[in-house]
Design an enzyme around this catalytic site. Structure first.
Site, PDB file in Angstrom:
ATOM      1  N   TYR A   1       0.836  -1.205   0.000  1.00  0.00           N
ATOM      2  CA  TYR A   1       0.000   0.000   0.000  1.00  0.00           C
ATOM      3  C   TYR A   1       0.867   1.250   0.000  1.00  0.00           C
ATOM      4  O   TYR A   1       2.063   1.219   0.325  1.00  0.00           O
ATOM      5  CB  TYR A   1      -0.952   0.005   1.207  1.00  0.00           C
ATOM      6  CG  TYR A   1      -0.300   0.243   2.546  1.00  0.00           C
ATOM      7  CD1 TYR A   1      -0.140   1.531   3.052  1.00  0.00           C
ATOM      8  CD2 TYR A   1       0.151  -0.828   3.329  1.00  0.00           C
ATOM      9  CE1 TYR A   1       0.441   1.746   4.292  1.00  0.00           C
ATOM     10  CE2 TYR A   1       0.727  -0.620   4.567  1.00  0.00           C
ATOM     11  CZ  TYR A   1       0.874   0.671   5.045  1.00  0.00           C
ATOM     12  OH  TYR A   1       1.458   0.889   6.273  1.00  0.00           O
ATOM     13  N   CYS A   2       0.237   2.368  -0.378  1.00  0.00           N
ATOM     14  CA  CYS A   2       0.888   3.674  -0.360  1.00  0.00           C
ATOM     15  C   CYS A   2      -0.207   4.725  -0.172  1.00  0.00           C
ATOM     16  O   CYS A   2      -1.327   4.396   0.205  1.00  0.00           O
ATOM     17  CB  CYS A   2       1.699   3.908  -1.631  1.00  0.00           C
ATOM     18  SG  CYS A   2       0.709   3.862  -3.150  1.00  0.00           S
ATOM     19  N   THR A   3       0.085   5.976  -0.455  1.00  0.00           N
ATOM     20  CA  THR A   3      -0.867   7.055  -0.188  1.00  0.00           C
ATOM     21  C   THR A   3      -2.116   6.962  -1.057  1.00  0.00           C
ATOM     22  O   THR A   3      -3.236   6.941  -0.566  1.00  0.00           O
ATOM     23  CB  THR A   3      -0.192   8.422  -0.400  1.00  0.00           C
ATOM     24  OG1 THR A   3       0.992   8.493   0.391  1.00  0.00           O
ATOM     25  CG2 THR A   3      -1.133   9.550  -0.013  1.00  0.00           C
TER      26      THR A   3
END
Length: 350
Positions: free
Chosen positions: A199-201
């Site tokens: 995951y990331c922003t």
């Protein structure tokens, strides 16, 4: 030929934005698709966005587009329609709406052509960026968090992870995404039989990272659709527990969106509970660090006594001292090494 770049000073633009009475909506979106002529596409899109008073930061490359912008609310639907009809590949592209938004995230439109929309350092002609992992929606994310066979991987930078992350997520210790990719492969070899959740922003980094993991032989790979922003929005809308702890760092004037009430970070100067990032007020430093209100007052917004003293010097002397180092500091102002060298970060306050 219309002017296709800004010619007004930043100070004037910021003052103009702050004086606006109409509310704005902060949006991010990305799309991996082939752009034959990035410069031509950039110029055409610049005219569309300028006509709608869009502010923000947009990168284009042969591999696609990456945008963080703000749009006047009265023009939001027109913006959506014009974006969706600009190119067939952008029809229906997901728009991540900011979770906490005062509309003051940007005050100028900057659109640049780059080699990549995310600097990944990948130089492998056999790599297929379209062979990505499977998407996870909010309910699926929560189920995976309870699955002992799943490993969550945070594909953001150290300063993002520090203020907020999913429960028990692994941090990949690196200053840049390009450094993280090979480290992620190395770190996860021992978890090759596990379910890898990245995951990331907003989804752009973890999508490419999922393809890189699959390219390196990992078969059970997922990534969170729309990243943290979309996860939190959907979880709240569906009445699901939000399992992200702390604040979501964002790359605009806000520097963060509150996801949960927990404050998991600490002031880099005194160790008090705090998760508010700032840049050192000394333009010759510009270090990104966490500073509590008390230390902000004590150090006049600076990261150290040295910078505080330099900021008090006459402007001409400040310019002389920072000549030759300002640009370099602004490029590397987020590195963990520079943070550690500038600040002896104390243990969290009791």
């Amino acid at each position: 030929m219309p002017v296709l770049h800004n010619r007004i000073s930043n100070d004037e633009l910021k003052a103009k934005m702050l004086a606006e009475s109409e509310p704005r909506t902060t949006i991010s979106f990305y799309k991996y698709f082939t752009i034959a002529s990035p410069q031509q596409t950039r110029d055409a899109l610049y005219q569309v966005f300028t006509a709608l008073d869009v502010f923000g930061r947009v990168y284009l490359a042969h591999e696609g587009i990456n945008a963080q912008i703000s749009v006047p609310q009265s023009k939001l639907e027109t913006f959506r329609q014009q974006l969706y009809t600009f190119d067939p590949a952008l029809d229906g592209v997901r728009l991540n709406i900011a979770l906490e938004d005062d509309g003051k995230s940007f005050w100028v439109l900057r659109m640049k052509v780059r080699d990549r929309i995310v600097a990944d350092g990948i130089d492998d002609p056999t790599f297929d960026a379209s062979n990505v992992g499977d998407y996870l929606k909010a309910a699926d994310v929560n189920a995976m968090l309870d699955d002992p066979d799943a490993v969550f991987i945070d594909m953001r930078n150290h300063y993002e992870y520090e203020v907020g992350h999913f429960e028990n997520a692994l941090e990949i210790p690196a200053d840049t995404f390009r450094e993280q990719l090979p480290k992620a492969v190395e770190m996860l070899r021992e978890h090759a039989d596990k379910k890898i959740v990245m995951y990331c922003t907003g989804g752009i980094r973890c999508e490419k990272a999922s393809a890189w993991m699959k390219h390196n032989g990992f078969n059970k790979v997922w990534h969170i659709e729309g990243g943290i922003i979309e996860y939190a929005r959907r979880a709240r809308a569906q009445g699901l527990p939000v399992r992200f702890i702390g604040k979501n760092f964002v790359f605009d004037e806000r520097m963060g969106e509150r996801i949960s009430d927990e404050v998991i970070a600490h002031c880099h100067q005194c160790g008090a509970s705090c998760d508010s990032h700032t840049n050192c007020k000394n333009d010759g430093c510009h270090l990104l660090f966490i500073q509590c209100p008390q230390c902000a007052s004590k150090f006049n917004g600076c990261c150290s006594e040295q910078c505080c003293e330099e900021l008090a010097l006459p402007e001409e002397e400040q310019r002389r001292r920072r000549a030759g180092r300002e640009n370099g500091n602004k490029i590397f102002n987020k590195s963990r090494g520079r943070l550690n060298s500038k600040l002896s970060i104390p243990d969290p306050a009791e």
